[in-house]
Design a protein around this motif. Structure first.
Motif, PDB file in Angstrom:
ATOM      1  N   TYR A  13      74.430 -27.048  74.834  1.00  0.00           N
ATOM      2  CA  TYR A  13      72.932 -26.808  74.413  1.00  0.00           C
ATOM      3  C   TYR A  13      73.108 -24.544  73.638  1.00  0.00           C
ATOM      4  N   ASN A  15      69.553 -21.764  72.778  1.00  0.00           N
ATOM      5  CA  ASN A  15      68.334 -21.963  72.515  1.00  0.00           C
ATOM      6  C   ASN A  15      68.466 -20.148  71.671  1.00  0.00           C
ATOM      7  N   ASP A 629      65.582 -26.309  82.807  1.00  0.00           N
ATOM      8  CA  ASP A 629      66.070 -27.389  82.826  1.00  0.00           C
ATOM      9  C   ASP A 629      66.973 -25.620  81.922  1.00  0.00           C
ATOM     10  N   ASP A 630      67.747 -26.475  81.302  1.00  0.00           N
ATOM     11  CA  ASP A 630      68.190 -25.870  79.820  1.00  0.00           C
ATOM     12  C   ASP A 630      67.399 -24.639  79.123  1.00  0.00           C
ATOM     13  N   GLY A 631      66.496 -25.438  78.796  1.00  0.00           N
ATOM     14  CA  GLY A 631      65.906 -24.496  77.807  1.00  0.00           C
ATOM     15  C   GLY A 631      64.870 -23.569  78.701  1.00  0.00           C
ATOM     16  N   THR A 634      59.382 -23.728  82.927  1.00  0.00           N
ATOM     17  CA  THR A 634      58.131 -23.878  82.986  1.00  0.00           C
ATOM     18  C   THR A 634      57.004 -23.901  83.724  1.00  0.00           C
ATOM     19  N   ILE A 644      56.938 -21.124  79.138  1.00  0.00           N
ATOM     20  CA  ILE A 644      57.883 -21.412  79.165  1.00  0.00           C
ATOM     21  C   ILE A 644      59.200 -20.012  79.399  1.00  0.00           C
ATOM     22  N   ASP A 646      61.581 -18.262  79.387  1.00  0.00           N
ATOM     23  CA  ASP A 646      63.556 -17.673  79.145  1.00  0.00           C
ATOM     24  C   ASP A 646      64.571 -16.938  80.207  1.00  0.00           C
TER      25      ASP A 646
END
Length: 742
Positions: A13, A15, A629-631, A634, A644, A646
């Motif tokens: 994954y 971003n 999550d990995d994103g 939220t 969201i 980071d």
């Protein structure tokens, strides 16, 4: 510190916006999962990673990376795998094989130092060779910057922001002046830049360092204490303490800053005032715009006759008192007006009548408040849409001198004939400037607020300065209405504000006091009230309906300790709940959280289909973590914005089961549980207690000792803020009166 070295086998994954990645690294034949901010990591690279091993509830054992370094391959087979990974535009598997067959172990040396030789490889012409050479050079540039930054203990997340800002010129910029980071890179303060600079060998008496320290001191005074300027002596004393530099050198660099125009020096009656030029500009502009609005001609008259007010009373089944009638008349007849009063004095009723009369006169009315919670409450009270000031002004991406940029300005002003702003005590100088710039000449401005509450978190004391200037008409509502007087919250708020002890011994009221004489007992009682006693008796949600407030963050019953205890009881760890660690905060799905710094670049969405989009999440916004999550993390805020977070944004998020009284400004909660902690004199003040009590809508529960309560009620001293808005208003008003005696 744990470490591994191996080949990046797979990017599970990534971003690209924040550099967060999950990768599989093969070490001695065994794949290992590595997570963290790993900007620019590529499949096929050999990497050396430093970090700490953790166990994820779902994904198992992982190395949480704190830093990593790419190791340049030296063997032909490693180089081929490295190039075939897609690392360099123009090179795929077949081309990588052909290049390595041609140059062998010398391949990377050719790419770096003699890329023209690529044309020796069959199938590579001049154009393709140029593309490959350019992309390889960019990759090397990025790698060199990462290695350079890690040498000075720059975290990967910050390194990525620096590279995004400066690109390949980052090393040149930092070597010339590391303090440029403070100006150019969001989230970098003086202390971070200073640590990097000193580790790079910058001398403690370097002029760039001393100037950066001085400007930091001014901005820190604005952010931490609300000062618009500092007296020269206090500025020099504070800067010398931060910089650990001789006074003479600091004074010299202050003179240089003044000569460059970055700071401005003004002689005042009581001191020599030093402003950052942006603050001085804001203060002057606010004063001037208020005077211009006050002097502007009104195009329409508004009927505030007794008949008009009587008709409104009949419609609403209410009866105005004389103070309210005067306030309505002032709001209708004055281009700019302040309406102030404590709880239960009828400010909302006055606003509703003013709106109705203005609209009947054919005027368009816009409603606004500083925070999402305050705007939502204003909407509910008036039945008409109220927006945050940022939303009303159409915040646009970007900042100028630390101030947000808006779509609505003097070039494209608001079209409303009347703007009514609630919770004015929260509006700081910079936001006030932006609002006034967006008002056309002739626009009516009605400012509503409680002048006895704490001043704004940001710099300035706008509402109090306007009132004290005696230039803008002020309507003071003082009579507490019969219905409101039944509430002990309202009664006790007014008693506190007048220096009287609140009534705390009545049963069956909305105001309770639990006597606890030590911090551990206070903390235990607060947690029991929130988690079981209040929800059980009143059938309310402990997270959404109850807010714990405390004067201070530190201590065994301070905000930080209470948040840890409440999180453990209200949202304990579970296998199905994902977590994310950031500094001292462990965030968990379902947690109540708060934004603690204005982030004008944060993207949000709103609506079931997330059809509405915008920018900006602000200091004091409260929400719930929906997912991790990995994103990212939220968060759904109270006004239904979804953001969201980071890795680079999480540092601005804190748990919010408990918060400081300062952070509660502009918010209203069903139930407030107030931890009364002993503390320094500047925290044991009346307006802090008054603000806490007035945050509650249905009930207040105080937990602590009566002696602490008495100290706060008796202490009416407020922290002084260095501002000059009131003086500027008075001076400008005097000048315009002389020029136009009519």
């Amino acid at each position: 510190m744990d470490e591994i070295e191996g080949i990046v086998e797979e990017i599970i994954y990534r971003n690209d916006d924040n550099g967060y990645a999950v990768v599989s690294v093969r070490c001695a034949g065994t794949p290992q999962t590595v997570v963290g901010t790993l900007p620019f990591i590529k499949q096929g690279e050999r990497v050396h990673v430093l970090g700490s091993w953790t166990t994820h509830a779902t994904f198992g054992r992982q190395l949480k990376a704190s830093s990593y370094e790419t190791i340049v391959p030296t063997k032909s087979d490693e180089i081929e795998r490295y190039l075939a990974s897609g690392l360099i535009k123009g090179i795929g598997e077949m081309t990588a094989k052909a290049i390595v067959e041609c140059f062998g172990d010398d391949t990377l040396n050719v790419l770096a130092n003699d890329p023209g030789r690529l044309r020796e490889v069959e199938g590579i012409g001049p154009k393709r060779a140029a593309v490959i050479a350019e992309n390889y050079a960019q990759q090397q540039e990025t790698r060199e910057v990462m290695i350079f930054l890690q040498r000075y203990q720059v975290a990967p997340a910050l390194a990525m922001r620096i590279i995004k800002t400066y690109g390949g010129s980052a090393i040149t910029v930092l070597r010339a002046n590391p303090y440029q980071l403070v100006r150019d890179v969001p989230g970098v303060g003086f202390r971070t830049a200073d640590r990097i600079a000193l580790s790079m060998g910058v001398a403690p008496d370097d002029p760039n360092r001393l100037r950066a320290g001085l400007t930091y001191t001014l901005w820190d005074a604005a952010g931490a204490a609300g000062h618009v300027y500092l007296p020269k002596e206090k500025l020099i004393e504070a800067a010398c303490g931060i910089l650990q530099a001789p006074e003479e050198e600091v004074v010299n660099e202050l003179a240089a800053l003044a000569l460059s125009g970055e700071v401005r020096v003004e002689e005042r009656m009581d001191c020599t005032a030093v402003y950052h030029h942006a603050m001085l500009s804001a203060e002057k502009e606010v004063a001037l715009q208020l005077i211009l609005l006050q002097r502007a001609q009104q195009k329409k008259t508004v009927d505030v006759s007794d008949a008009a007010l009587d008709a409104f009373e009949q419609e609403q089944c209410i009866a105005f008192e004389q103070g309210q009638r005067r306030a309505i008349a002032m709001a209708a007849q004055s281009p700019v007006v302040v309406i102030t009063g404590g709880p239960g004095t009828g400010k909302t009723t006055v606003i509703n009548c003013v709106i109705r009369l203005m609209q009947r006169a054919g005027l368009t009315v816009s409603l606004a408040a500083p925070t999402g919670r305050a705007a939502k409450r204003m909407t509910e009270a008036t039945g008409q849409e109220a927006k945050t000031i940022h939303r009303l002004l159409e915040y646009a991406a970007g900042e100028d001198e630390g101030m947000p940029l808006f779509g609505k300005t003097e070039e494209d002003p608001l079209k409303a004939d009347v703007v009514i702003v609630d919770e004015m005590s929260m509006v700081d100088l910079q936001l006030m400037r932006s609002l006034l710039k967006a008002l056309r000449a002739g626009t009516r401005l009605v400012m509503v607020g409680d002048a006895d509450q704490l001043p704004s978190v940001g710099a300035g004391n706008v509402l109090r300065d306007i009132i004290d200037s005696r230039v803008i008409p002020v309507a003071r509502l003082t009579e507490v209405f019969r219905q409101a007087a039944r509430s002990h919250i309202v009664v006790n708020a007014h008693r506190i504000n007048s220096g009287q002890m609140p009534i705390i011994r009545n049963r069956d009221t909305d105001f309770f006091f639990e006597k606890r004489d030590n911090l551990y007992a206070i903390a235990d009682s607060v947690c029991a009230l929130v988690t079981s006693r209040l929800p059980g008796f009143y059938h309310i949600d402990p997270v959404r309906d109850i807010q714990v407030l405390a004067p201070m963050k530190k201590g065994d019953a301070g905000v930080w300790a209470l948040n840890r205890m409440l999180q453990e009881r209200l949202n304990p760890p579970a296998r199905h709940k994902k977590e994310r660690l950031m500094g001292d905060n462990r965030f968990r799905e379902g947690d109540k959280v708060m934004q603690v710094r204005n982030n004008y670049q944060a993207e949000w969405t709103r609506g079931a289909e997330r059809e509405e989009e915008g920018l900006g999440v602000f200091n004091g916004d409260i929400g719930i973590i929906e997912s991790i999550d990995d994103g990212g993390v939220t968060v759904y805020f109270d006004d239904e914005r979804c953001v969201i977070y980071d890795e680079t944004m999480l540092q601005d998020l804190e748990l919010a089961y408990a918060m400081t009284i300062h952070k509660s400004q502009g918010s209203e909660f069903s139930t407030v549980v107030l931890a009364l902690l002993p503390g320094p004199p500047q925290m044991m003040v009346r307006n802090l207690l008054y603000t806490a009590v007035t945050r509650a809508k249905e009930r207040v529960v105080m937990v602590g000792s009566e002696s602490v309560l008495a100290r706060m009620v008796e202490n009416d001293k407020t922290a002084h803020r260095y501002t000059a808005l009131g003086d500027r208003l008075a001076a400008l008003d005097g000048m315009t009166q002389e020029r136009d005696p009519t």
